[in-house]
Design a protein around this motif. Structure first.
Motif, short mmCIF file in Angstrom:
data_model
loop_
_atom_site.label_atom_id
_atom_site.label_comp_id
_atom_site.label_asym_id
_atom_site.label_seq_id
_atom_site.Cartn_x
_atom_site.Cartn_y
_atom_site.Cartn_z
N VAL A 1 24.05 -1.74 11.06
CA VAL A 1 23.51 -0.81 12.06
C VAL A 1 22.41 0.06 11.45
CG1 VAL A 1 24.04 1.05 13.67
CG2 VAL A 1 25.70 -0.79 13.29
N THR A 2 22.72 0.69 10.32
CA THR A 2 21.74 1.54 9.66
C THR A 2 20.62 0.67 9.08
OG1 THR A 2 23.53 3.04 9.07
CG2 THR A 2 21.44 3.34 7.93
N PRO A 3 19.32 1.02 9.34
CA PRO A 3 18.23 0.19 8.79
C PRO A 3 18.24 0.20 7.27
CG PRO A 3 17.38 2.26 9.70
CD PRO A 3 18.80 2.16 10.12
N PRO A 4 17.80 -0.91 6.66
CA PRO A 4 17.83 -0.98 5.20
C PRO A 4 16.82 -0.02 4.57
CG PRO A 4 16.70 -2.88 6.10
CD PRO A 4 17.26 -2.14 7.26
N PRO A 5 17.03 0.39 3.34
CA PRO A 5 16.09 1.31 2.69
C PRO A 5 14.77 0.61 2.35
CG PRO A 5 17.78 0.63 1.15
CD PRO A 5 18.19 0.09 2.49
N ASP A 6 13.71 1.41 2.12
CA ASP A 6 12.40 0.87 1.80
C ASP A 6 12.46 0.15 0.44
OD1 ASP A 6 9.77 0.29 1.60
OD2 ASP A 6 9.05 2.35 1.37
N PRO A 7 12.08 -1.12 0.39
CA PRO A 7 12.15 -1.82 -0.90
C PRO A 7 11.16 -1.29 -1.93
CG PRO A 7 11.09 -3.21 0.74
CD PRO A 7 11.61 -2.02 1.47
N GLU A 8 10.10 -0.53 -1.49
CA GLU A 8 9.10 -0.01 -2.43
C GLU A 8 9.34 1.44 -2.80
OE1 GLU A 8 5.31 -0.61 -0.66
OE2 GLU A 8 5.38 -2.80 -0.79
N ARG A 9 10.61 1.89 -2.57
CA ARG A 9 10.87 3.32 -2.81
C ARG A 9 10.84 3.67 -4.29
NH1 ARG A 9 15.46 0.64 -1.56
NH2 ARG A 9 17.32 0.90 -2.86
N TRP A 10 10.93 2.66 -5.16
CA TRP A 10 10.90 2.92 -6.59
C TRP A 10 9.47 2.96 -7.16
CZ3 TRP A 10 15.49 4.58 -7.08
CH2 TRP A 10 16.55 3.95 -6.44
N LEU A 11 8.46 2.56 -6.36
CA LEU A 11 7.08 2.56 -6.83
C LEU A 11 6.43 3.91 -6.59
CD1 LEU A 11 5.94 -0.90 -5.42
CD2 LEU A 11 6.76 -0.39 -7.73
N LYS A 12 5.34 4.14 -7.29
CA LYS A 12 4.55 5.33 -7.02
C LYS A 12 3.94 5.23 -5.64
CE LYS A 12 3.26 6.05 -11.87
NZ LYS A 12 2.11 6.18 -12.81
N LYS A 13 3.65 6.39 -5.06
CA LYS A 13 3.07 6.38 -3.71
C LYS A 13 1.71 5.71 -3.71
CE LYS A 13 5.49 10.38 -1.85
NZ LYS A 13 5.35 11.71 -1.19
N SER A 14 0.97 5.87 -4.79
CA SER A 14 -0.36 5.26 -4.84
C SER A 14 -0.30 3.75 -4.99
CB SER A 14 -1.16 5.87 -6.00
OG SER A 14 -0.50 5.64 -7.23
N GLU A 15 0.85 3.20 -5.42
CA GLU A 15 0.98 1.77 -5.60
C GLU A 15 1.66 1.08 -4.42
OE1 GLU A 15 3.08 1.22 -9.21
OE2 GLU A 15 1.52 2.11 -10.49
N ARG A 16 2.11 1.83 -3.43
CA ARG A 16 2.78 1.24 -2.29
C ARG A 16 1.76 0.63 -1.34
NH1 ARG A 16 7.37 5.89 -0.91
NH2 ARG A 16 8.15 6.07 -3.07
N SER A 17 2.24 -0.37 -0.58
CA SER A 17 1.34 -1.07 0.35
C SER A 17 0.95 -0.20 1.53
CB SER A 17 2.02 -2.35 0.85
OG SER A 17 3.26 -2.02 1.50
N THR A 18 1.71 0.82 1.82
CA THR A 18 1.42 1.70 2.96
C THR A 18 0.58 2.90 2.57
OG1 THR A 18 3.50 2.85 2.57
CG2 THR A 18 3.54 1.02 4.14
N PHE A 19 0.11 2.95 1.30
CA PHE A 19 -0.65 4.11 0.85
C PHE A 19 -2.03 4.13 1.54
CE2 PHE A 19 -3.70 6.10 -2.12
CZ PHE A 19 -3.14 7.37 -2.19
N GLY A 20 -2.43 5.27 2.10
CA GLY A 20 -3.73 5.43 2.74
C GLY A 20 -3.77 5.08 4.20
N GLN A 21 -2.67 4.52 4.74
CA GLN A 21 -2.68 4.18 6.17
C GLN A 21 -2.39 5.42 6.99
OE1 GLN A 21 0.04 1.01 6.91
NE2 GLN A 21 -1.01 -0.45 5.56
N GLY A 22 -3.13 5.56 8.11
CA GLY A 22 -2.93 6.69 9.02
C GLY A 22 -3.57 7.97 8.54
N LYS A 23 -4.42 7.91 7.47
CA LYS A 23 -5.09 9.12 6.98
C LYS A 23 -6.59 9.03 7.28
CE LYS A 23 -1.87 10.17 3.26
NZ LYS A 23 -1.72 10.45 1.83
N ARG A 24 -7.22 10.16 7.41
CA ARG A 24 -8.65 10.24 7.70
C ARG A 24 -9.43 10.15 6.40
NH1 ARG A 24 -11.66 15.55 10.15
NH2 ARG A 24 -13.79 14.70 10.13
N ARG A 25 -10.50 9.35 6.41
CA ARG A 25 -11.33 9.22 5.22
C ARG A 25 -12.16 10.49 5.01
NH1 ARG A 25 -13.91 3.18 5.75
NH2 ARG A 25 -11.92 2.03 5.79
#
Length: 314
Positions: free
Chosen positions: A253-277
């Motif tokens: 029932v509970t969604p699984p945790p983020d598999p990239e939670r152990w990486l730095k934020k700058s190395e994650r695939s979602t880094f920079g999405q939804g932010k203004r340049r």
């Protein structure tokens, strides 16, 4: 006159043995075998009265190690083996000391409990030839007849035992129970099966004699549905141990945790999405679209993609 010399009394000898924890204890004298046997027999009686048969068997072995030819200890051990249903060990003990003290009845009973009816009956016949009034033999013979389906012979033997049983005894209660069971089988074989046939439905009882006997289905297991077979061969889903599930998490029932939670934020695939340049020009309040047919048109609808806060009016 010079004074006489005074003689001192002889003092008691001084014990120079060491005292304290470093003193060596005197060696204990071994207990005589007769005293050991007396203590072991006392323990054996208490263990049998308390129903501790496993410990009583060990005590019998200790007695037989001291006195291997003790007949009382050997008989008690045989009794305990029969009480604890160790029939193989009982037969071994009987065969080992068959020449010294034969126990034919106990041997026949052990063979009966091991479903060796033919050998048990042969031994009973030999005992009956020597002692025809042996009550244990009559009991065992009745049980053998009942097991083999000779209910009339068992019924007659139980009636014979009931006539000579002591009133209100445990033996009388057992005989009445076995007598009732034999009588019920005899009644069913004589007329009870007719009442059972009368209770069948009419469409079954009418064609019962003309129908062929039922055939035992030998391929019932082989004709299994393929889906059932596939389900049996599929490995069962591994259950999650509750001790390894964190608090507040429900498996499935509970969604699984983020598999990239152990990486730095700058190395994650979602880094920079939804932010203004940074450095990008801000969009106007209205959006313009170019129509090739009618020329440029201007829409006054505010754009949702415009970022940043609006300028303050002066």
């Amino acid at each position: 006159m010079p004074p006489r010399a005074v003689q001192k009394p002889n003092s008691a000898p001084v014990n120079l043995a060491k005292k304290g924890p470093n003193r060596k204890a005197a060696p204990k004298q071994p207990i005589p075998p007769a005293e050991r046997l007396r203590r072991l027999f006392t323990s054996l009686c208490a263990q049998i009265e308390g129903g501790h048969f496993a410990n009583a068997l060990k005590t019998c072995d200790k007695i037989l190690r001291i006195e291997p030819n003790d007949e009382d200890a050997r008989k008690t051990k045989l009794f305990l083996l029969l009480q604890t249903e160790q029939y193989d060990n009982a037969l071994t003990l009987i065969e080992t000391h068959q020449a010294q003290a034969p126990h034919d009845f106990e041997k026949s009973y052990s063979l009966y409990r091991k479903h060796h009816e033919t050998e048990a009956k042969a031994i009973l016949e030999d005992i009956k030839a020597k002692d025809s009034d042996h009550r244990g033999v009559l009991h065992l013979e009745a049980q053998l007849n009942y097991r083999e389906g000779a209910y009339q012979a068992a019924f007659d033997l139980y009636n014979q035992l009931l006539d000579t049983a002591e009133p209100n005894s445990e033996e009388q209660s057992d005989i009445l129970t076995n007598l009732q069971a034999s009588q019920q089988h005899l009644e069913f074989l004589s007329k009870g099966f007719l009442h059972a046939l009368d209770q069948l439905p009419s469409n079954v009882s009418a064609n019962l004699e003309s129908n062929p006997p039922p055939v035992v289905a030998t391929t019932a297991i082989a004709v299994a549905a393929p889906a059932e077979t596939q389900r049996l061969t599929e490995p069962a889903a591994k259950k999650v141990r509750k001790s390894r599930v964190p608090a507040g998490v429900t498996p499935g029932v509970t969604p699984p945790p983020d598999p990239e939670r152990w990486l730095k934020k700058s190395e994650r695939s979602t880094f920079g999405q939804g932010k203004r340049r940074k450095g990008a020009g801000g969009a106007t309040q209205g959006s313009s679209s170019l129509d090739t047919g009618s020329g440029p048109t201007i829409s006054n609808t505010p754009s949702k993609s415009s970022g940043g806060k609006g300028r303050k009016k002066k």
